[in-house]
Design a protein around this motif. Sequence first.
Motif, mmCIF file in Angstrom:
data_model
loop_
_atom_site.group_PDB
_atom_site.id
_atom_site.type_symbol
_atom_site.label_atom_id
_atom_site.label_comp_id
_atom_site.label_asym_id
_atom_site.label_seq_id
_atom_site.Cartn_x
_atom_site.Cartn_y
_atom_site.Cartn_z
ATOM 1 N N UNK A 60 0.764 -1.317 -0.002
ATOM 2 C CA UNK A 60 0.020 -0.090 0.091
ATOM 3 C C UNK A 60 0.662 1.307 -0.005
ATOM 4 N N UNK A 61 2.250 1.089 0.210
ATOM 5 C CA UNK A 61 3.024 2.415 0.183
ATOM 6 C C UNK A 61 2.887 2.974 -1.199
ATOM 7 N N UNK A 62 2.878 4.330 -1.190
ATOM 8 C CA UNK A 62 2.670 4.926 -2.372
ATOM 9 C C UNK A 62 4.163 5.209 -3.079
ATOM 10 N N UNK A 63 4.207 4.379 -4.263
ATOM 11 C CA UNK A 63 5.584 4.702 -5.008
ATOM 12 C C UNK A 63 5.730 5.874 -6.009
ATOM 13 N N UNK A 64 4.670 6.655 -6.296
ATOM 14 C CA UNK A 64 4.401 7.641 -6.912
ATOM 15 C C UNK A 64 3.941 7.372 -8.491
ATOM 16 N N UNK A 65 3.876 6.079 -8.959
ATOM 17 C CA UNK A 65 3.540 5.876 -10.382
ATOM 18 C C UNK A 65 2.025 6.010 -10.717
ATOM 19 N N UNK A 66 1.272 5.851 -9.751
ATOM 20 C CA UNK A 66 -0.253 5.998 -10.014
ATOM 21 C C UNK A 66 -0.569 7.318 -10.099
#
Length: 312
Positions: A55-61
């Motif tokens: 669930x950690x935000x990797x910035x792609x979406x």
Amino acid sequence: MQLTTYIADLLYRYECVIIPGFGAFLTRYKSAHIDDATNTFNPPSKIVSFNKQLQANDGLFANYVASVEKCSYETALQQIRKFTAEISTALSEGKTISFKNIGDFSLNEEKSLQFEPFHQQNFSTSAFGLASFVSPKISREVYKETVEALEDKAPIIFTPKRKEAKPYLKYAAIAVIALSAIGFGSLKLYENQVQQFNYAERQKANSLVENQIQEATFVIENPLPVLSLQLPKHTGMYHIVAGAYREEANADKKMQQLRDKGFLPLKMEPTRYGLHQVLYASFADRLEAQQKLHEIQRTENADAWLLVQDIQ
């Protein structure tokens, strides 16, 4: 829900698409195969699964939403948070949530999240334009029995007939072989002479060059001091982004702030939507980039995200 369309777009290009605060869609390649039960030929495909632990935000979406919607990165994050909140509320009420062309989400009796993918959708770009088809089974035993029956009725017998060779042809063949042997011997003698001549000339040239090198003397007066330069290197496919700015002046300001903190930032070329992205660092290994991203999010910038792109 428009965001589900964006998720489907990313699944064609990436193996992992994380929805911050909700989970991650994962794709796995499956080669072409044949269903023996139905005689169905299936093209290569990508199998979609879901992992609630990622669930950690990797910035792609969020970056993709900002690019398509032509809005800021922070606005895109707000849309995603609202989207996940609405989904969670609907699931808690016992509803089934359908992601178009991806799959359905629901809660079981133990209130655990369940995902059922749509098997009709193929996210493999290598199989574009290919569809499953059914072919009738080939019965080879029928043809085998037919051929055996024909062989029993009409057997084929080959009777070899020996032909007497004419005498003059034998002598002509001997003459040709003799001439070929003489020509081949002459050719080999000529090649050996050429190789010996080339070797002798090459030895003379090497000896002359060595003598000239030994006699040469080089004297350098007032040699220049040695310079040691350290330049920032941003190579690899994984880049940690500090921010994306519509105004280039804001991007330059962010660059100076990062330099003051000891970073070696890089400002990328504007995207097709006019955004100026500023990078903390770049990595060739995804795991190393993820570890550095988590460190920066914890100590420096909670909104930093990971960009997967070849910038060379």
